[in-house]
Design an enzyme around this catalytic site. Sequence first.
Site, short mmCIF file in Angstrom:
data_model
loop_
_atom_site.label_atom_id
_atom_site.label_comp_id
_atom_site.label_asym_id
_atom_site.label_seq_id
_atom_site.Cartn_x
_atom_site.Cartn_y
_atom_site.Cartn_z
N PRO A 77 -9.76 -14.23 -0.77
CA PRO A 77 -8.89 -13.75 0.32
C PRO A 77 -8.89 -14.65 1.54
CG PRO A 77 -10.05 -11.91 -0.66
CD PRO A 77 -10.62 -13.16 -1.28
N CYS A 78 -7.70 -14.87 2.12
CA CYS A 78 -7.57 -15.79 3.25
C CYS A 78 -7.60 -15.13 4.63
CB CYS A 78 -6.29 -16.61 3.12
SG CYS A 78 -4.77 -15.63 3.15
N PRO A 79 -7.36 -13.80 4.79
CA PRO A 79 -7.33 -13.22 6.15
C PRO A 79 -8.55 -13.49 7.01
CG PRO A 79 -6.39 -11.66 4.60
CD PRO A 79 -6.95 -12.79 3.78
N PHE A 81 -9.94 -16.15 7.61
CA PHE A 81 -9.86 -17.48 8.20
C PHE A 81 -8.49 -17.83 8.77
CE2 PHE A 81 -12.71 -17.46 4.50
CZ PHE A 81 -13.93 -17.63 5.15
#
Length: 424
Positions: A77-79, A81
């Site tokens: 998951p990217c949220p 960063f």
Amino acid sequence: MTDLQAVEICAGAGGQALGLERAGFGHALAVELDMHAVATLRKNRPDWDVRQGDVADPEVWKPEKFSGMDLIAGGVPCPPFTIAGKQLGATDERDLFAWAVRLAERAKPKALLLENVRGLSANRFAAYRQNVLDTLQSAGYVAQWKLLHAADFGVPQLRPRFVLVALRPEYAEYFTWPEPLAAKRPTVGEALCDLMAARGWEGARSWAEKANDIAPTIVGGSKKHGGADLGPTRAKAAWAKLGVDALGVSDQAPEPGWKPAQGKPGPKLTVEMVARIQGWKPEDEWVFEGRKTSTYRQVGNAFPPPVAEAVGRSIARALRQEGPRTELVETTEVVHDPVYKLLRGVERPIGVDQIISRLEKTGQHMSEPEVERHIAHLEHDFVIHRVKRSSGALSYRLGEFKAFVGQEGHQRHELFSLNQAKIS
């Protein structure tokens, strides 16, 4: 040819998996949380072992059972960063990057591939990256980071991704990053003209000629925010210049006689068009399961298959020990955060003045405000112990990494349980 085998974590709708498959990797396992993305994977690859659930749940899979795998790969998951978010990093319940890195210790694959958003390359996460490199080095891997742009690999979209590749030393010396394609970058118009004309819209070719640039980054979003939408205000403005109405996604291409409404720049994209911009090709015959919002989210959050293929081919060549050998990165140690590196090596608290003095001995120069800024960044992801000296000044000692790496009592378990319905 799929002579190599991979385990895919946080597999999503299969963008990375498809690219790796093109590069020569079969899939021993794919794990994904979202039920619709799982349905997509099973629809397109019914012979794969696809499991639904939290990738960190031992009831879903046990990494040790896949010990010695050629490759473990994932787009965690990217949220935690993303620049558009709060950049909570290690304290975000969705952060699985540090946990995924520890798979090198647990499953001991020959190679590890993890990708995330550009935000992870920012100064805010310098110590986080340093911890990742140190962890992998201790586990016996040579690791490298690189920012790759999708448009360099034939994808008609900006989409920068920060990619980590780690290999055992005997393979790392054969690894080189893929070179950008020499061919001209395809434009949005070139990629979508046939789809815009699919229902007989006479204006498709004229529209395509005006859509003569690459697209802004596709934003898949999360379950926390609304429906299918092509991004924030700046992205919508970029889409408008390409003749695209970014306020939502259409169910179908324009029909004969279609004209944009007053004030609209042009037609909306369909999910199929968005998939084309993400790098899926007609010959892939990839079917996305679920309703429009779900399928758009699957496509928008994907790692473009052509980029995954390019990186996958580089990893495959290294694992087969093909091509020229290169000097290992570990012979010239990379330092992302010198303050973190220094504090990690001391047992007793030291003050800012001592930090500055010790850094100067290594040829690195920092002012007091710069050191304090580094410490402030560190505190987001690490426990910082403060001790007040007799002079009244503070001394600092680096404590534990706050990130979830599999601890039974970590706050991630409770937060994940509370927010699971909103996590994607």
